[in-house]
Design an enzyme around this catalytic site. Structure first.
Site, PDB file in Angstrom:
ATOM      1  N   LYS A  10       0.853  -1.203   0.000  1.00 51.49           N
ATOM      2  CA  LYS A  10       0.000   0.000   0.000  1.00 51.49           C
ATOM      3  C   LYS A  10       0.884   1.247   0.000  1.00 51.49           C
ATOM      4  O   LYS A  10       2.021   1.226   0.525  1.00 51.49           O
ATOM      5  CB  LYS A  10      -0.967   0.014   1.188  1.00 51.49           C
ATOM      6  CG  LYS A  10      -0.317   0.067   2.577  1.00 51.49           C
ATOM      7  CD  LYS A  10      -0.037   1.469   3.101  1.00 51.49           C
ATOM      8  CE  LYS A  10       0.848   1.471   4.327  1.00 51.49           C
ATOM      9  NZ  LYS A  10       1.232   2.713   4.903  1.00 51.49           N
ATOM     10  N   ASP A 137      -3.821  -0.835   9.143  1.00 54.96           N
ATOM     11  CA  ASP A 137      -3.746  -0.881   7.673  1.00 54.96           C
ATOM     12  C   ASP A 137      -4.448  -2.112   7.084  1.00 54.96           C
ATOM     13  O   ASP A 137      -4.644  -2.186   5.872  1.00 54.96           O
ATOM     14  CB  ASP A 137      -2.283  -0.905   7.197  1.00 54.96           C
ATOM     15  CG  ASP A 137      -1.650   0.479   7.217  1.00 54.96           C
ATOM     16  OD1 ASP A 137      -2.388   1.479   7.278  1.00 54.96           O
ATOM     17  OD2 ASP A 137      -0.405   0.554   7.171  1.00 54.96           O
TER      18      ASP A 137
HETATM   19  P1  ATP Z   1       3.629  -0.709  10.324  1.00 52.01           P
HETATM   20  O1  ATP Z   1       3.818   0.721   9.906  1.00 52.01           O
HETATM   21  O2  ATP Z   1       2.192  -1.115  10.463  1.00 52.01           O
HETATM   22  O3  ATP Z   1       4.472  -1.111  11.507  1.00 52.01           O
HETATM   23  P2  ATP Z   1       5.024  -1.420   7.877  1.00 52.01           P
HETATM   24  O4  ATP Z   1       4.140  -1.263   6.722  1.00 52.01           O
HETATM   25  O5  ATP Z   1       6.038  -0.354   8.068  1.00 52.01           O
HETATM   26  O6  ATP Z   1       4.136  -1.645   9.136  1.00 52.01           O
HETATM   27  P3  ATP Z   1       5.552  -4.312   7.808  1.00 52.01           P
HETATM   28  O7  ATP Z   1       6.398  -4.887   6.723  1.00 52.01           O
HETATM   29  O8  ATP Z   1       4.120  -4.653   7.819  1.00 52.01           O
HETATM   30  O9  ATP Z   1       5.849  -2.767   7.800  1.00 52.01           O
HETATM   31  O10 ATP Z   1       6.237  -4.760   9.193  1.00 52.01           O
HETATM   32  C1  ATP Z   1       5.889  -4.206  10.431  1.00 52.01           C
HETATM   33  C2  ATP Z   1       6.225  -5.191  11.547  1.00 52.01           C
HETATM   34  O11 ATP Z   1       5.346  -6.321  11.444  1.00 52.01           O
HETATM   35  C3  ATP Z   1       7.635  -5.757  11.488  1.00 52.01           C
HETATM   36  O12 ATP Z   1       8.208  -5.533  12.758  1.00 52.01           O
HETATM   37  C4  ATP Z   1       7.489  -7.227  11.239  1.00 52.01           C
HETATM   38  O13 ATP Z   1       8.374  -8.022  12.005  1.00 52.01           O
HETATM   39  C5  ATP Z   1       6.053  -7.536  11.664  1.00 52.01           C
HETATM   40  N1  ATP Z   1       5.395  -8.557  10.804  1.00 52.01           N
HETATM   41  C6  ATP Z   1       4.588  -9.510  11.245  1.00 52.01           C
HETATM   42  N2  ATP Z   1       4.151 -10.268  10.222  1.00 52.01           N
HETATM   43  C7  ATP Z   1       4.673  -9.783   9.105  1.00 52.01           C
HETATM   44  C8  ATP Z   1       4.585 -10.152   7.733  1.00 52.01           C
HETATM   45  N3  ATP Z   1       3.841 -11.193   7.319  1.00 52.01           N
HETATM   46  N4  ATP Z   1       5.252  -9.392   6.847  1.00 52.01           N
HETATM   47  C9  ATP Z   1       5.976  -8.326   7.261  1.00 52.01           C
HETATM   48  N5  ATP Z   1       6.103  -7.952   8.539  1.00 52.01           N
HETATM   49  C10 ATP Z   1       5.462  -8.668   9.478  1.00 52.01           C
END
Ligand code: ATP
Length: 283
Positions: A10, A137
């Site tokens: 996203k 999200d």
């Molecule tokens: P947010 O801003 O909601 O924290 P993001 O979009 O920056 O998320 P993501 O890649 O979703 O980043 O990762 C956020 C956190 O979620 C990381 O610390 C990761 O270890 C954990 N996580 C749990 N499951 C997953 C997954 N299937 N894919 C990626 N990260 C995951």
């Protein structure tokens, strides 16, 4: 039964927060879109009762209940008293902890898969509501289409489909803590966006005007710690991007371009100081 689903990244075309709720949660006002940079989530549903097992091709990710895909499966299993064993395989292409909603999108893919495989008959709206406890999200990712997202993240109003623009998504070697950035928000200092104007121009398919109203109120907060994010964004604009901005709490920065050649120019121009660069289309 084995089902695979695409879980796209996203992007926040706009990200604003009007206030905090009394419980400390944030009220959101965002326009979100998905890009063709995607993980692939496969769920194998076993005939026998069993556990949820998660496997990913990334060594950084948890494989237990901390994985958002696990949590999604658990919610539907408990809610509908299903006991079949599930094996979830995730092929990660979306950079982790990058502001691109990779984990949320994986969770949303699991919800869509199980809803269909188990014939649960839940509407996307119901799935979105059920998914809010995983991450704010996830409700958007259940839809995965250009939308206005409000409340805690669960109110999704779809916007008309846009032409296929090109997007360059770049993630520098920086780790941003989302909670740390969200704690810094000072509502007396936020320069709020005019999201209603962005939505109006998207509804009129007036992309040029729409780009003027895009923005992310969290940029100054993350950029205070990581000025290299601003440098990357400025470089993308200099190279001819229609828009360049940070997604979520960062660190990813994306540039939208109306032609592929312009996107390639941006990609080439930044590849010297950012190695994780993807060039894809908006979905
Ligand atoms: P947010 O801003 O909601 O924290 P993001 O979009 O920056 O998320 P993501 O890649 O979703 O980043 O990762 C956020 C956190 O979620 C990381 O610390 C990761 O270890 C954990 N996580 C749990 N499951 C997953 C997954 N299937 N894919 C990626 N990260 C995951």
């Amino acid at each position: 039964m084995l089902i695979t689903e695409k879980a796209p990244a996203k992007l926040n075309l706009s990200l604003d927060t009007p206030r905090r709720y009394f419980d400390g949660m944030l009220k959101w006002d965002m326009v979100m879109v998905s890009a063709d940079l995607a993980d692939y989530v496969t769920v194998e549903i076993h005939d026998q009762p069993g556990e949820i097992k998660v496997y990913t091709d990334s060594s950084f990710l948890p494989n237990d209940q901390r994985n958002l895909a696990f949590q999604a499966a658990n919610i539907l299993r408990n809610r509908f008293h299903r006991r079949e064993g599930l094996t979830i395989n995730i092929k990660k292409n979306i950079p982790v902890a990058a502001g691109l909603g990779g984990g949320s999108s994986d969770a949303a893919a699991v919800l869509r898969i199980l809803n269909s495989a188990w014939d649960l008959g839940l509407s996307l709206e119901e799935l979105a509501r059920l998914s809010l406890s995983i991450d704010s999200d996830v409700p958007y990712c259940v839809y995965g289409k250009l939308a206005h997202v409000t409340e805690h993240g669960e109110k999704i109003e779809l916007l008309p489909h846009q032409p296929h623009y090109w997007v360059v998504i770049a993630k520098q070697q920086i780790s941003v803590s989302t909670p740390q950035i969200l704690r810094q928000i000072d509502y007396t200092k936020i320069k709020h966006l005019e999201n209603e104007k962005l939505i109006e121009s998207l509804e009129n398919s007036d992309w040029q005007t729409a780009t003027k109203y895009m923005g992310n109120v969290l940029e100054p907060l993350t950029m205070r710690y990581y000025p290299e994010i601003k440098r990357l964004k400025d470089k993308m604009i200099e190279l001819g991007a229609d828009v360049a901005q940070m997604s979520g709490t960062g660190p990813s920065v994306f540039a939208i371009c109306h032609t592929e050649s312009r996107a390639r120019r941006v990609q080439n121009g930044i590849s010297g100081f950012c190695r994780n660069v993807n060039i894809v289309t908006l979905l």
